[in-house]
Design a protein around this motif. Structure first.
Motif, PDB file in Angstrom:
ATOM      1  N   ALA A  72       0.795  -1.178  -0.024  1.00 18.16           N
ATOM      2  CA  ALA A  72       0.025   0.073   0.142  1.00 18.16           C
ATOM      3  C   ALA A  72       0.655   1.199  -0.039  1.00 18.16           C
ATOM      4  CB  ALA A  72      -1.016   0.028   1.129  1.00 18.16           C
ATOM      5  N   GLY A  73       2.086   1.050   0.115  1.00 20.69           N
ATOM      6  CA  GLY A  73       2.990   2.154  -0.206  1.00 20.69           C
ATOM      7  C   GLY A  73       3.628   2.861   1.113  1.00 20.69           C
ATOM      8  N   PHE A  74       3.953   1.813   2.201  1.00 26.01           N
ATOM      9  CA  PHE A  74       4.295   2.088   3.426  1.00 26.01           C
ATOM     10  C   PHE A  74       5.671   1.251   3.454  1.00 26.01           C
ATOM     11  CE2 PHE A  74      -0.249   2.442   4.102  1.00 26.01           C
ATOM     12  CZ  PHE A  74      -0.340   3.737   3.889  1.00 26.01           C
ATOM     13  N   PRO A  75       6.794   1.901   3.895  1.00 20.21           N
ATOM     14  CA  PRO A  75       7.139   3.167   3.856  1.00 20.21           C
ATOM     15  C   PRO A  75       7.290   4.155   2.653  1.00 20.21           C
ATOM     16  CG  PRO A  75       8.895   2.236   4.316  1.00 20.21           C
ATOM     17  CD  PRO A  75       8.103   1.138   4.171  1.00 20.21           C
ATOM     18  N   GLY A  76       7.552   3.325   1.362  1.00 19.72           N
ATOM     19  CA  GLY A  76       8.095   3.976   0.383  1.00 19.72           C
ATOM     20  C   GLY A  76       7.361   5.009  -0.362  1.00 19.72           C
ATOM     21  N   MET A  77       6.090   4.961  -0.593  1.00 23.86           N
ATOM     22  CA  MET A  77       5.316   6.204  -0.902  1.00 23.86           C
ATOM     23  C   MET A  77       5.267   7.377  -0.179  1.00 23.86           C
ATOM     24  SD  MET A  77       3.717   7.329  -3.873  1.00 23.86           S
ATOM     25  CE  MET A  77       3.011   6.090  -4.806  1.00 23.86           C
ATOM     26  N   VAL A  78       5.127   7.196   1.072  1.00 30.05           N
ATOM     27  CA  VAL A  78       5.043   8.170   1.937  1.00 30.05           C
ATOM     28  C   VAL A  78       6.596   8.952   2.086  1.00 30.05           C
ATOM     29  CG1 VAL A  78       5.431   8.880   4.464  1.00 30.05           C
ATOM     30  CG2 VAL A  78       3.642   7.323   3.694  1.00 30.05           C
ATOM     31  N   LEU A  79       7.719   8.170   1.838  1.00 29.12           N
ATOM     32  CA  LEU A  79       8.817   8.744   1.912  1.00 29.12           C
ATOM     33  C   LEU A  79       9.087   9.497   0.612  1.00 29.12           C
ATOM     34  CD1 LEU A  79      10.929   5.936   3.579  1.00 29.12           C
ATOM     35  CD2 LEU A  79      10.384   7.966   4.444  1.00 29.12           C
ATOM     36  N   ALA A  80       8.778   9.146  -0.548  1.00 28.24           N
ATOM     37  CA  ALA A  80       8.715   9.526  -1.819  1.00 28.24           C
ATOM     38  C   ALA A  80       8.074  10.977  -1.771  1.00 28.24           C
ATOM     39  CB  ALA A  80       8.175   8.541  -3.215  1.00 28.24           C
ATOM     40  N   ILE A  81       7.225  11.110  -1.219  1.00 27.79           N
ATOM     41  CA  ILE A  81       6.082  12.295  -0.980  1.00 27.79           C
ATOM     42  C   ILE A  81       6.864  13.351  -0.469  1.00 27.79           C
ATOM     43  CG2 ILE A  81       4.172  13.498   0.090  1.00 27.79           C
ATOM     44  CD1 ILE A  81       2.703  11.036  -0.708  1.00 27.79           C
ATOM     45  N   ILE A  82       7.558  13.124   0.832  1.00 30.75           N
ATOM     46  CA  ILE A  82       8.600  13.896   1.638  1.00 30.75           C
ATOM     47  C   ILE A  82       9.845  14.203   0.653  1.00 30.75           C
ATOM     48  CG2 ILE A  82       9.857  14.276   3.632  1.00 30.75           C
ATOM     49  CD1 ILE A  82       7.669  12.648   4.979  1.00 30.75           C
ATOM     50  N   ALA A  83      10.430  13.288   0.072  1.00 30.01           N
ATOM     51  CA  ALA A  83      11.394  13.453  -0.422  1.00 30.01           C
ATOM     52  C   ALA A  83      11.174  14.498  -1.691  1.00 30.01           C
ATOM     53  CB  ALA A  83      12.164  12.181  -1.049  1.00 30.01           C
ATOM     54  N   ASN A  84      10.276  14.332  -2.311  1.00 33.93           N
ATOM     55  CA  ASN A  84      10.123  15.486  -3.457  1.00 33.93           C
ATOM     56  C   ASN A  84      10.008  16.864  -3.085  1.00 33.93           C
ATOM     57  OD1 ASN A  84       7.519  14.143  -5.623  1.00 33.93           O
ATOM     58  ND2 ASN A  84       9.495  13.213  -5.144  1.00 33.93           N
ATOM     59  N   GLU A  85       9.925  17.111  -1.804  1.00 33.87           N
ATOM     60  CA  GLU A  85       9.966  18.357  -1.104  1.00 33.87           C
ATOM     61  C   GLU A  85      11.509  18.685  -0.626  1.00 33.87           C
ATOM     62  OE1 GLU A  85       8.939  21.153   2.953  1.00 33.87           O
ATOM     63  OE2 GLU A  85       7.589  19.558   2.173  1.00 33.87           O
ATOM     64  N   LYS A  86      12.053  17.525   0.139  1.00 34.96           N
ATOM     65  CA  LYS A  86      13.127  17.974   0.814  1.00 34.96           C
ATOM     66  C   LYS A  86      14.579  17.138   0.330  1.00 34.96           C
ATOM     67  CE  LYS A  86      12.800  17.772   5.465  1.00 34.96           C
ATOM     68  NZ  LYS A  86      12.616  19.184   5.827  1.00 34.96           N
ATOM     69  N   MET A  87      14.400  16.196  -0.476  1.00 34.22           N
ATOM     70  CA  MET A  87      15.463  15.529  -1.260  1.00 34.22           C
ATOM     71  C   MET A  87      14.947  15.534  -2.914  1.00 34.22           C
ATOM     72  SD  MET A  87      16.915  12.971   1.549  1.00 34.22           S
ATOM     73  CE  MET A  87      18.423  12.362   0.509  1.00 34.22           C
ATOM     74  N   PRO A  88      14.671  16.446  -3.476  1.00 30.50           N
ATOM     75  CA  PRO A  88      14.208  16.351  -4.966  1.00 30.50           C
ATOM     76  C   PRO A  88      15.276  15.449  -5.772  1.00 30.50           C
ATOM     77  CG  PRO A  88      14.974  18.406  -4.438  1.00 30.50           C
ATOM     78  CD  PRO A  88      15.009  17.829  -3.153  1.00 30.50           C
ATOM     79  N   GLU A  89      16.616  15.400  -5.550  1.00 25.67           N
ATOM     80  CA  GLU A  89      17.484  14.537  -6.157  1.00 25.67           C
ATOM     81  C   GLU A  89      17.341  13.323  -5.972  1.00 25.67           C
ATOM     82  OE1 GLU A  89      19.398  15.309  -2.002  1.00 25.67           O
ATOM     83  OE2 GLU A  89      18.198  16.420  -3.571  1.00 25.67           O
ATOM     84  N   LEU A  90      16.488  12.600  -5.014  1.00 22.71           N
ATOM     85  CA  LEU A  90      16.420  11.334  -4.578  1.00 22.71           C
ATOM     86  C   LEU A  90      15.530  10.620  -5.631  1.00 22.71           C
ATOM     87  CD1 LEU A  90      17.238   8.888  -2.648  1.00 22.71           C
ATOM     88  CD2 LEU A  90      15.374   9.579  -1.278  1.00 22.71           C
ATOM     89  N   GLU A  91      16.159   9.837  -6.240  1.00 26.18           N
ATOM     90  CA  GLU A  91      15.189   8.901  -7.071  1.00 26.18           C
ATOM     91  C   GLU A  91      14.627   7.586  -6.057  1.00 26.18           C
ATOM     92  OE1 GLU A  91      16.186   5.351  -9.837  1.00 26.18           O
ATOM     93  OE2 GLU A  91      16.778   7.033 -11.032  1.00 26.18           O
ATOM     94  N   VAL A  92      13.268   7.464  -6.086  1.00 25.21           N
ATOM     95  CA  VAL A  92      12.497   6.433  -5.308  1.00 25.21           C
ATOM     96  C   VAL A  92      12.016   5.751  -6.081  1.00 25.21           C
ATOM     97  CG1 VAL A  92      11.015   6.268  -3.621  1.00 25.21           C
ATOM     98  CG2 VAL A  92      12.412   8.145  -3.427  1.00 25.21           C
TER      99      VAL A  92
END
Length: 210
Positions: A72-92
């Protein structure tokens, strides 16, 4: 909203995306069994905050992340949403073998406008690529998780695996087959849970000689 944004140091936009995600989880749970019905009633704590607590464990210079058995996206999708703001260079990269779950993850991706790769594949069928970070939650035993992760690891890869109250048993079993360094951190969302931060994974000699 303000208290949440201040506590977790995220923008209102990111919080809004997480709320959309929560609504989609409740909606799609009626179609597919994404999480246990008992946990859905407290999904914000049991799934969202449980995932958010992992974000600060991701090394700041990370470029590639895999989330195995995303479900269901835990933890990956949650981390991707936050990374889009705080670590945009991270490819999830979210890896999920069940098609209906990837359909759901793609809908979350679309509705939240999140930059994330969703891979409908078994882990062992993916081309090997060294990752900076690997996450996985409730997919399999630690021994098996390390087997899945090993082809994607080098000496700098960090694996972040939340575990339940039997984490010590899983560690003991895993040590029979693997060498690794492990930090055991408390979970902020579960008194019995722990977060295993694992690095320097290698097979034990008896496995190499088998």
């Amino acid at each position: 909203m303000k208290n949440f944004c201040d506590t977790y140091d995220v923008s209102r936009e990111t919080f809004s995306k997480l709320k959309i995600y929560h609504s989609l989880l409740c909606e799609w749970q009626n179609k597919f069994n994404l999480v246990s019905n008992s946990s859905l009633e407290d999904a914000w704590n049991r799934h969202f905050l449980d995932s958010i607590q992992l974000f600060n464990l991701i090394p700041k210079n990370s470029k590639i992340m895999y989330d195995f058995g995303s479900g269901a996206g835990f933890p990956g999708m949650v981390l991707a949403i936050i990374a889009n703001e705080k670590m945009p260079e991270l490819e999830v990269n979210l890896v999920e073998s069940i098609l209906k779950k990837t359909m759901y993850l793609n809908e979350v991706k679309k509705q939240t406008n999140t930059v994330v790769n969703i891979l409908n594949s078994r882990i062992e069928n993916l081309p090997s690529q060294v990752a900076d970070v690997i996450t996985s939650r409730a997919m399999s035993s630690l021994k098996d998780l390390l087997g899945y992760a090993f082809p994607f690891c080098d000496k700098n890869t960090i694996c972040i695996f939340p575990k339940g109250k039997k984490y010590n048993e899983e560690l003991a079993e895993a040590h029979k087959y693997w060498k690794f360094k492990c930090k055991i951190l408390p979970s902020q969302q579960s008194e019995e849970g722990r977060i295993l931060v694992i690095s320097n994974i290698s097979k034990k000699k008896e496995l190499n000689n088998a």
